[in-house]
Design a protein around this motif. Sequence first.
Motif, mmCIF file in Angstrom:
data_model
loop_
_atom_site.group_PDB
_atom_site.id
_atom_site.type_symbol
_atom_site.label_atom_id
_atom_site.label_comp_id
_atom_site.label_asym_id
_atom_site.label_seq_id
_atom_site.Cartn_x
_atom_site.Cartn_y
_atom_site.Cartn_z
ATOM 1 N N ALA A 43 -30.787 -31.893 -10.179
ATOM 2 C CA ALA A 43 -31.348 -30.584 -9.840
ATOM 3 C C ALA A 43 -30.556 -29.993 -8.674
ATOM 4 O O ALA A 43 -29.780 -30.697 -8.014
ATOM 5 N N GLU A 44 -30.726 -28.688 -8.432
ATOM 6 C CA GLU A 44 -30.010 -28.071 -7.321
ATOM 7 C C GLU A 44 -30.421 -28.735 -6.015
ATOM 8 O O GLU A 44 -31.614 -28.844 -5.717
ATOM 9 N N ASP A 45 -29.443 -29.158 -5.239
ATOM 10 C CA ASP A 45 -29.720 -29.981 -4.065
ATOM 11 C C ASP A 45 -29.727 -29.151 -2.787
ATOM 12 O O ASP A 45 -28.755 -28.470 -2.473
ATOM 13 N N ASP A 46 -30.826 -29.194 -2.071
ATOM 14 C CA ASP A 46 -30.908 -28.633 -0.730
ATOM 15 C C ASP A 46 -31.900 -29.484 0.054
ATOM 16 O O ASP A 46 -32.429 -30.472 -0.450
ATOM 17 N N VAL A 47 -32.164 -29.102 1.277
ATOM 18 C CA VAL A 47 -33.014 -29.930 2.134
ATOM 19 C C VAL A 47 -34.442 -30.008 1.592
ATOM 20 O O VAL A 47 -35.082 -31.063 1.637
ATOM 21 N N GLU A 48 -34.952 -28.905 1.053
ATOM 22 C CA GLU A 48 -36.310 -28.919 0.520
ATOM 23 C C GLU A 48 -36.408 -29.846 -0.692
ATOM 24 O O GLU A 48 -37.386 -30.584 -0.850
ATOM 25 N N HIS A 49 -35.380 -29.813 -1.531
ATOM 26 C CA HIS A 49 -35.374 -30.698 -2.702
ATOM 27 C C HIS A 49 -35.364 -32.160 -2.273
ATOM 28 O O HIS A 49 -36.118 -32.981 -2.798
ATOM 29 N N LEU A 75 -36.341 -33.603 0.604
ATOM 30 C CA LEU A 75 -37.518 -34.081 1.329
ATOM 31 C C LEU A 75 -38.806 -33.994 0.530
ATOM 32 O O LEU A 75 -39.696 -34.835 0.692
ATOM 33 N N PHE A 76 -38.929 -33.003 -0.356
ATOM 34 C CA PHE A 76 -40.221 -32.738 -0.970
ATOM 35 C C PHE A 76 -40.273 -32.879 -2.488
ATOM 36 O O PHE A 76 -41.359 -32.953 -3.054
ATOM 37 N N ILE A 77 -39.119 -32.917 -3.168
ATOM 38 C CA ILE A 77 -39.134 -32.857 -4.627
ATOM 39 C C ILE A 77 -38.452 -34.050 -5.287
ATOM 40 O O ILE A 77 -38.997 -34.629 -6.231
ATOM 41 N N CYS A 78 -37.267 -34.424 -4.831
ATOM 42 C CA CYS A 78 -36.452 -35.423 -5.520
ATOM 43 C C CYS A 78 -37.235 -36.720 -5.766
ATOM 44 O O CYS A 78 -37.838 -37.287 -4.841
ATOM 45 N N THR A 79 -37.215 -37.181 -7.010
ATOM 46 C CA THR A 79 -37.961 -38.393 -7.379
ATOM 47 C C THR A 79 -37.367 -39.648 -6.737
ATOM 48 O O THR A 79 -38.062 -40.664 -6.646
ATOM 49 N N ARG A 80 -36.125 -39.571 -6.289
ATOM 50 C CA ARG A 80 -35.487 -40.742 -5.671
ATOM 51 C C ARG A 80 -36.232 -41.201 -4.429
ATOM 52 O O ARG A 80 -36.244 -42.379 -4.090
ATOM 53 N N TRP A 81 -36.894 -40.258 -3.730
ATOM 54 C CA TRP A 81 -37.547 -40.578 -2.458
ATOM 55 C C TRP A 81 -39.069 -40.540 -2.559
ATOM 56 O O TRP A 81 -39.757 -40.416 -1.561
ATOM 57 N N GLN A 82 -39.597 -40.670 -3.775
ATOM 58 C CA GLN A 82 -41.039 -40.585 -3.962
ATOM 59 C C GLN A 82 -41.786 -41.702 -3.232
ATOM 60 O O GLN A 82 -42.872 -41.491 -2.685
#
Length: 230
Positions: A148-154, A156-163
């Motif tokens: 997915a498009e990568d930015d700081v919000e993605h 910290l809050f969205i990316c499944t890698r850091w769930q």
Amino acid sequence: MLYGSPCWYTALTNKKLVLKLTRIQRKLAIRICSAYRTISAEAAGVIVAIPPIELQASERKNRYSGVPKSIARGNLMHSWQQKWKGGTHGRWTYSLIPDLQVWTNRPFGEVDYFLSQALSGHDCFRRRGELEESCRRAESPNCQYCQAEDDVEHTLFICTRWQDARTAFLRKTGGIFSAENKVFKVFRVEKNHGIMPITQYDLSSKAKKWRIGDKKNVYIHMSNMSREDT
């Protein structure tokens, strides 16, 4: 920087002089919080809780003129808040820290290299725009883990890698982990055990993977050059 400011305060009507002082203050703020060098002066000053130099000079001048310390400080914070609210730079930081009074009076929660990235949105994020310089290393603006498009919000809050890290944070703080509630709730958690592990784990892992990718790209580039020479 403020030595003798009640005497030279009137010179701050010259915008060029204010700009020179702001540049110096920005460098100092970057050193304090270990932020990426593309961060704006406004965002860096907020993260380290240091008001703009012209507002500090105004406060010194008011106190020298006999204004009580509490009133002079209140005027400074009010002017800083209005300047921060109406600014055009550091808008990601503003979305996390809209209230300067709460941020500057927090009882604990020191910033470091990783937390500064999370609060400023600079470094280890691939989306183009404000981060044009940091993105020169990235072949794609997409996330390394989920595309997915990568930015700081993605990150910290969205990316499944850091769930898993987000889930651990929720156990300590309760509620929903989002950009709107993150910062102030974090600094009410005892000894800041919430956000620090998330930012350190997320961003240090991303930086490590990015460095490995850089080395691979350099190796491939050198290999191609050697083939062309032969």
